[in-house]
Write a protein that holds these residues in place. Structure first.
Motif, PDB file in Angstrom:
ATOM      1  N   CYS A 138       0.861  -1.191   0.000  1.00 53.09           N
ATOM      2  CA  CYS A 138       0.000   0.000   0.000  1.00 53.09           C
ATOM      3  C   CYS A 138       0.894   1.237   0.000  1.00 53.09           C
ATOM      4  N   GLN A 139       0.266   2.371  -0.224  1.00 52.16           N
ATOM      5  CA  GLN A 139       1.023   3.626  -0.238  1.00 52.16           C
ATOM      6  C   GLN A 139       1.457   4.029   1.168  1.00 52.16           C
ATOM      7  N   GLY A 140       2.556   4.770   1.245  1.00 50.86           N
ATOM      8  CA  GLY A 140       3.016   5.315   2.516  1.00 50.86           C
ATOM      9  C   GLY A 140       3.550   6.716   2.281  1.00 50.86           C
ATOM     10  N   ALA A 141       3.241   7.605   3.195  1.00 51.71           N
ATOM     11  CA  ALA A 141       3.680   9.006   3.061  1.00 51.71           C
ATOM     12  C   ALA A 141       5.179   9.071   2.792  1.00 51.71           C
ATOM     13  N   ILE A 142       5.556   9.954   1.891  1.00 56.47           N
ATOM     14  CA  ILE A 142       6.973  10.111   1.532  1.00 56.47           C
ATOM     15  C   ILE A 142       7.617  11.137   2.457  1.00 56.47           C
ATOM     16  N   ASP A 143       8.801  10.783   2.932  1.00 59.47           N
ATOM     17  CA  ASP A 143       9.567  11.662   3.812  1.00 59.47           C
ATOM     18  C   ASP A 143       9.630  13.084   3.210  1.00 59.47           C
ATOM     19  N   PRO A 144       9.176  14.104   3.962  1.00 61.04           N
ATOM     20  CA  PRO A 144       9.192  15.479   3.425  1.00 61.04           C
ATOM     21  C   PRO A 144      10.588  15.921   2.971  1.00 61.04           C
ATOM     22  N   ASP A 145      11.643  15.408   3.609  1.00 56.85           N
ATOM     23  CA  ASP A 145      13.008  15.768   3.174  1.00 56.85           C
ATOM     24  C   ASP A 145      13.254  15.274   1.755  1.00 56.85           C
ATOM     25  N   MET A 146      12.686  14.074   1.469  1.00 60.66           N
ATOM     26  CA  MET A 146      12.878  13.509   0.130  1.00 60.66           C
ATOM     27  C   MET A 146      12.085  14.329  -0.904  1.00 60.66           C
ATOM     28  N   ILE A 147      10.881  14.759  -0.506  1.00 59.08           N
ATOM     29  CA  ILE A 147      10.090  15.597  -1.427  1.00 59.08           C
ATOM     30  C   ILE A 147      10.833  16.917  -1.679  1.00 59.08           C
ATOM     31  N   GLY A 148      11.391  17.481  -0.621  1.00 59.05           N
ATOM     32  CA  GLY A 148      12.167  18.727  -0.766  1.00 59.05           C
ATOM     33  C   GLY A 148      13.316  18.530  -1.748  1.00 59.05           C
ATOM     34  N   MET A 160      13.452  16.232  -4.148  1.00 59.62           N
ATOM     35  CA  MET A 160      12.935  16.023  -5.511  1.00 59.62           C
ATOM     36  C   MET A 160      12.466  17.341  -6.125  1.00 59.62           C
ATOM     37  N   GLU A 161      11.963  18.243  -5.265  1.00 57.54           N
ATOM     38  CA  GLU A 161      11.503  19.549  -5.760  1.00 57.54           C
ATOM     39  C   GLU A 161      12.643  20.364  -6.388  1.00 57.54           C
ATOM     40  N   GLN A 162      13.888  20.029  -5.970  1.00 55.64           N
ATOM     41  CA  GLN A 162      15.051  20.774  -6.492  1.00 55.64           C
ATOM     42  C   GLN A 162      15.611  20.173  -7.781  1.00 55.64           C
ATOM     43  N   LEU A 163      15.087  19.009  -8.169  1.00 57.09           N
ATOM     44  CA  LEU A 163      15.696  18.313  -9.311  1.00 57.09           C
ATOM     45  C   LEU A 163      15.429  19.068 -10.617  1.00 57.09           C
ATOM     46  N   PRO A 164      16.390  19.010 -11.550  1.00 59.18           N
ATOM     47  CA  PRO A 164      16.142  19.630 -12.856  1.00 59.18           C
ATOM     48  C   PRO A 164      15.047  18.885 -13.610  1.00 59.18           C
ATOM     49  N   ALA A 165      14.414  19.590 -14.523  1.00 64.78           N
ATOM     50  CA  ALA A 165      13.217  19.058 -15.192  1.00 64.78           C
ATOM     51  C   ALA A 165      13.470  17.747 -15.927  1.00 64.78           C
ATOM     52  N   PRO A 192       9.936  17.102 -10.369  1.00 65.60           N
ATOM     53  CA  PRO A 192       8.542  17.429 -10.051  1.00 65.60           C
ATOM     54  C   PRO A 192       7.721  17.730 -11.303  1.00 65.60           C
ATOM     55  N   THR A 193       6.604  17.058 -11.408  1.00 63.81           N
ATOM     56  CA  THR A 193       5.626  17.340 -12.475  1.00 63.81           C
ATOM     57  C   THR A 193       4.279  17.415 -11.757  1.00 63.81           C
ATOM     58  N   GLU A 194       3.266  17.827 -12.488  1.00 68.24           N
ATOM     59  CA  GLU A 194       1.946  17.932 -11.863  1.00 68.24           C
ATOM     60  C   GLU A 194       1.493  16.565 -11.348  1.00 68.24           C
ATOM     61  N   SER A 195       1.695  15.529 -12.162  1.00 67.25           N
ATOM     62  CA  SER A 195       1.216  14.197 -11.739  1.00 67.25           C
ATOM     63  C   SER A 195       2.046  13.651 -10.578  1.00 67.25           C
ATOM     64  N   ARG A 196       3.345  13.947 -10.566  1.00 65.36           N
ATOM     65  CA  ARG A 196       4.160  13.480  -9.421  1.00 65.36           C
ATOM     66  C   ARG A 196       3.759  14.205  -8.139  1.00 65.36           C
ATOM     67  N   LEU A 242       0.763  12.600  -6.856  1.00 64.63           N
ATOM     68  CA  LEU A 242       1.117  11.314  -6.229  1.00 64.63           C
ATOM     69  C   LEU A 242       1.659  11.531  -4.812  1.00 64.63           C
ATOM     70  N   TRP A 243       2.577  12.468  -4.654  1.00 65.22           N
ATOM     71  CA  TRP A 243       3.159  12.739  -3.338  1.00 65.22           C
ATOM     72  C   TRP A 243       2.065  13.167  -2.354  1.00 65.22           C
ATOM     73  N   LYS A 244       1.123  13.975  -2.862  1.00 65.44           N
ATOM     74  CA  LYS A 244       0.028  14.451  -2.003  1.00 65.44           C
ATOM     75  C   LYS A 244      -0.903  13.288  -1.641  1.00 65.44           C
ATOM     76  N   ASP A 245      -1.185  12.438  -2.611  1.00 66.96           N
ATOM     77  CA  ASP A 245      -2.068  11.288  -2.338  1.00 66.96           C
ATOM     78  C   ASP A 245      -1.437  10.348  -1.305  1.00 66.96           C
ATOM     79  N   ALA A 246      -0.099  10.263  -1.342  1.00 62.95           N
ATOM     80  CA  ALA A 246       0.588   9.348  -0.409  1.00 62.95           C
ATOM     81  C   ALA A 246       0.517   9.854   1.033  1.00 62.95           C
ATOM     82  N   GLU A 247       0.350  11.174   1.192  1.00 60.87           N
ATOM     83  CA  GLU A 247       0.492  11.806   2.519  1.00 60.87           C
ATOM     84  C   GLU A 247      -0.353  11.169   3.615  1.00 60.87           C
ATOM     85  N   THR A 248      -1.528  10.670   3.256  1.00 56.85           N
ATOM     86  CA  THR A 248      -2.458  10.184   4.287  1.00 56.85           C
ATOM     87  C   THR A 248      -2.347   8.669   4.513  1.00 56.85           C
TER      88      THR A 248
END
Ligand SMILES: Cc1cc2nc3c(=O)[nH]c(=O)nc-3n(C[C@H](O)[C@H](O)[C@H](O)COP(=O)(O)O)c2cc1C
Length: 167
Positions: free
Chosen positions: A109-119, A121-126, A132-136, A139-145
């Motif tokens: 099942c899904q599990g919330a992604i470590d916010p440090d990891m999201i931070g 990924m947010e810095q990665l080049p396109a 980061p894309t809209e769909s990713r 996905l990160w938001k859907d995993a949060e809960t």
């Protein structure tokens, strides 16, 4: 039947699944994979991991390598959607780590992604993997809960069915 629930969890998601399993199977032994007892003493092993680079995380891979021939039920959490090809491939990669493996069932099942990891990924080049894309971001938001109450109920139902089949 002697049952072991051994798991690894960096941020607590997989531990929640392991603890839900233990509530349903109170006679089972529960421990992190790093401190797992000799698997030879058990008839059935629930092995829990978080997905890291489309496989079980490193600690759990080391544990899976000791489970040759034993009936093993794999359970896992990941950031991606549980019905994705990535989820299926991650479970298969983990199963393939067991020499002479006997994987009797799988749950993910899904599990919330470590916010440090999201931070990070947010810095990665396109053009990077995981950029980061809209769909990713969705996905990160859907995993949060997750894991949520429904996931914990589902893993419990799954474990009881696995046990019944093995008994
Ligand atoms: C270093 C690292 C690598 C990860 N790799 C993946 C991955 O390949 N695929 C995925 O869907 N999620 C990946 N994730 C997300 C975790 O698998 C997910 O958030 C999981 O629920 C964490 O479980 P835990 O709280 O038990 O540690 C990764 C997380 C980290 C920190």
């Amino acid at each position: 039947m002697k049952v072991l629930i051994a798991y690894s969890s960096k941020t607590g998601n997989t531990r929640q699944l392991a603890e839900a399993l233990h509530l349903a199977l109170p006679n089972a032994d529960l421990c992190p994979v790093a401190n797992a007892p000799n698997p030879a003493h058990y008839d059935l092993i629930f092995a829990g991991f978080w997905v890291e680079a489309e496989n079980a995380n490193t600690d759990t891979v080391a544990f899976l390598k000791k489970l040759g021939g034993k009936p093993v039920a794999l359970f896992a959490t990941l950031g991606a959607y549980p019905d994705s090809q990535h989820a299926a491939d991650s479970l298969t990669a983990a199963a393939n780590e067991i020499p002479d493996g006997n994987v009797v069932d799988r749950f993910i099942c899904q599990g919330a992604i470590d916010p440090d990891m999201i931070g990070w990924m947010e810095q990665l080049p396109a053009d990077a993997d995981n950029a980061p894309t809209e769909s990713r971001r969705q996905l990160w938001k859907d995993a949060e809960t997750h894991p949520d109450a429904a996931d914990l109920q589902a893993v419990t139902d799954w474990a009881l069915a696995v046990l019944e089949k093995q008994a």
